[in-house]
Design a protein around this motif. Structure first.
Motif, PDB file in Angstrom:
ATOM      1  N   MET A   1       0.720  -1.243   0.035  1.00  8.50           N
ATOM      2  CA  MET A   1      -0.005  -0.035  -0.108  1.00  8.50           C
ATOM      3  C   MET A   1       0.950   1.412   0.004  1.00  8.50           C
ATOM      4  N   LYS A   2       0.531   2.161  -0.956  1.00  8.31           N
ATOM      5  CA  LYS A   2       1.358   3.347  -0.871  1.00  8.31           C
ATOM      6  C   LYS A   2       1.019   4.259   0.378  1.00  8.31           C
ATOM      7  N   ARG A   3       2.090   4.811   0.784  1.00  3.76           N
ATOM      8  CA  ARG A   3       2.052   5.616   2.235  1.00  3.76           C
ATOM      9  C   ARG A   3       1.547   6.725   1.693  1.00  3.76           C
ATOM     10  N   PRO A   4       1.350   7.921   2.579  1.00  3.84           N
ATOM     11  CA  PRO A   4       0.782   9.216   2.388  1.00  3.84           C
ATOM     12  C   PRO A   4       1.938  10.224   1.626  1.00  3.84           C
ATOM     13  N   TRP A   5       3.267   9.880   2.007  1.00  2.08           N
ATOM     14  CA  TRP A   5       4.304  10.599   1.366  1.00  2.08           C
ATOM     15  C   TRP A   5       4.459  10.589  -0.226  1.00  2.08           C
ATOM     16  N   THR A   6       4.045   9.459  -0.345  1.00  2.00           N
ATOM     17  CA  THR A   6       3.992   8.989  -1.986  1.00  2.00           C
ATOM     18  C   THR A   6       3.415  10.056  -2.884  1.00  2.00           C
ATOM     19  N   PHE A   7       2.189  10.533  -2.463  1.00  2.00           N
ATOM     20  CA  PHE A   7       1.464  11.331  -3.300  1.00  2.00           C
ATOM     21  C   PHE A   7       2.150  12.566  -3.249  1.00  2.00           C
ATOM     22  N   GLN A   8       2.693  13.039  -2.212  1.00  2.00           N
ATOM     23  CA  GLN A   8       3.108  14.329  -1.966  1.00  2.00           C
ATOM     24  C   GLN A   8       4.603  14.403  -2.920  1.00  2.00           C
ATOM     25  N   ILE A   9       5.273  13.313  -2.912  1.00  2.00           N
ATOM     26  CA  ILE A   9       6.379  13.330  -3.755  1.00  2.00           C
ATOM     27  C   ILE A   9       6.198  13.249  -5.261  1.00  2.00           C
ATOM     28  N   LEU A  10       5.117  13.167  -5.722  1.00  2.00           N
ATOM     29  CA  LEU A  10       4.660  13.027  -7.052  1.00  2.00           C
ATOM     30  C   LEU A  10       4.519  14.483  -7.495  1.00  2.00           C
ATOM     31  N   PHE A  11       4.493  15.412  -6.773  1.00  2.00           N
ATOM     32  CA  PHE A  11       3.935  16.650  -7.110  1.00  2.00           C
ATOM     33  C   PHE A  11       5.104  17.264  -8.008  1.00  2.00           C
ATOM     34  N   SER A  87       6.408  -4.247  -9.922  1.00  2.00           N
ATOM     35  CA  SER A  87       5.415  -4.693 -10.845  1.00  2.00           C
ATOM     36  C   SER A  87       5.257  -3.314 -11.448  1.00  2.00           C
ATOM     37  N   GLU A  88       4.480  -3.249 -12.798  1.00  2.00           N
ATOM     38  CA  GLU A  88       4.125  -2.182 -13.434  1.00  2.00           C
ATOM     39  C   GLU A  88       2.941  -1.519 -12.989  1.00  2.00           C
ATOM     40  N   LEU A  98       7.117   4.133 -19.379  1.00  2.00           N
ATOM     41  CA  LEU A  98       7.046   3.240 -18.644  1.00  2.00           C
ATOM     42  C   LEU A  98       6.846   3.989 -16.793  1.00  2.00           C
ATOM     43  N   GLN A  99       6.203   3.013 -16.327  1.00  2.00           N
ATOM     44  CA  GLN A  99       5.814   3.313 -14.824  1.00  2.00           C
ATOM     45  C   GLN A  99       5.730   1.980 -14.122  1.00  2.00           C
ATOM     46  N   ALA A 100       6.549   1.859 -13.126  1.00  2.00           N
ATOM     47  CA  ALA A 100       6.764   0.782 -12.008  1.00  2.00           C
ATOM     48  C   ALA A 100       6.950   1.344 -10.638  1.00  2.00           C
ATOM     49  N   VAL A 101       6.522   0.215  -9.660  1.00  2.00           N
ATOM     50  CA  VAL A 101       6.654   0.415  -8.157  1.00  2.00           C
ATOM     51  C   VAL A 101       7.068  -0.873  -7.634  1.00  2.00           C
ATOM     52  N   ASP A 102       7.880  -0.829  -6.486  1.00  2.00           N
ATOM     53  CA  ASP A 102       7.952  -1.778  -5.498  1.00  2.00           C
ATOM     54  C   ASP A 102       7.122  -1.356  -4.275  1.00  2.00           C
TER      55      ASP A 102
END
Length: 217
Positions: A1-11, A87-88, A98-102
C-alpha cells in the motif's frame, strides 16, 4: 500500500510532463512566472493539447523471462528489467512511457521520452541540467544534488545525479535522475524514495537504471 508521502512526492514530477514541449519553452515560462504559486497547475497554461506528449506514450507491458521481468513499451521501443518484487503500475505520471513500483518498499520509477530534434540546440550536459533544475525548482527545500559516476547507460551517453530535498509538508525525498541521449530521443529515468529507503536500495535503483535500453521494433 502506498504511504501518504508517496502522493506528495509525485507533485514535483508534474513539471516533467511539460518537458515534451521543449526545455527552452519551459524555462521561458518558468522565468516569466516567478511569482506564480507552486501549487498552481502550470501545465494547463503551458502545454496546449496539440503539443501534449500523449502520442508518444504508447502502452507498456510486463514480460517475465528467465533473466527477470522486462517492462516494455513496444510503441516507443524501450525497456527496463525489474526485480521480481516490482510490478508495472499507472498513475505516477500521466505521460510516462514506463511506470513501475515496488509497493512493499515504496520505490518508484518512471521513464519519459522526448524527441531529440526539439533539444538538439543544446547538448546532453545542458539538457540534463535543465531537466534537473526544473525538478529541483518544485521542492520546498532544495538540499542540492550530487552527480554520480554514471556516464553511459547501455552504451548511450548519460548524465545522472541524486537530488535531495524536502516537500511542502517537510517530507524528505531523494530522486535518482538519469538523462540518456540516443540518436532519436532524450530519456529521463526518474526513481525516488525516502532517504532511508534510498540508502538501503540505492544499488538496486542504480542497477534497474542500468538495464534501460532501446529495443528493435
Amino acid at each position: 500500500m502506498k504511504r501518504p508521502w508517496t502522493f506528495q512526492i509525485l507533485f514535483p514530477l508534474v513539471m516533467l510532463v511539460l518537458l515534451a514541449v521543449s526545455c527552452d519553452r519551459l524555462l521561458r515560462q518558468w522565468n516569466s512566472d516567478d511569482e506564480q504559486p507552486a501549487s498552481q497547475p502550470v501545465e494547463e497554461e503551458t502545454a496546449p493539447a496539440e503539443t501534449a506528449p500523449a502520442e508518444i506514450a504508447g502502452t507498456q507491458t510486463l514480460n517475465t523471462t528467465d533473466s527477470g521481468q522486462n517492462l516494455v513499451n513496444n510503441a516507443i521501443g524501450i525497456q527496463v528489467t525489474l526485480p521480481n518484487s516490482w510490478s508495472e503500475t499507472s498513475g505516477l505520471h500521466e505521460s510516462a512511457e514506463l511506470q513501475a513500483v515496488d509497493s512493499g518498499q515504496d520505490l518508484y520509477l518512471i521513464v519519459l521520452a522526448e524527441d531529440a530534434p526539439a533539444l538538439n540546440r543544446l547538448g546532453l550536459r545542458e539538457n540534463a541540467e535543465n531537466y534537473r533544475s526544473l525538478l529541483r525548482s518544485q521542492l520546498a527545500v532544495d538540499d542540492g544534488e550530487a552527480p554520480t559516476e554514471v556516464a553511459f547507460v547501455d552504451d548511450e551517453f548519460a548524465s545522472q545525479s541524486e537530488i535531495r530535498g524536502r516537500l511542502a509538508d517537510d517530507t524528505p525525498v531523494v530522486y535518482l535522475h538519469t538523462t540518456v541521449v540516443t540518436e532519436e530521443r532524450y530519456y529521463q529515468i526518474v526513481m525516488w524514495a525516502t532517504p532511508e529507503q534510498y540508502q538501503t536500495y540505492r544499488s538496486e535503483l542504480q542497477n534497474i537504471t542500468a538495464t534501460f535500453r532501446e529495443i528493435g521494433s
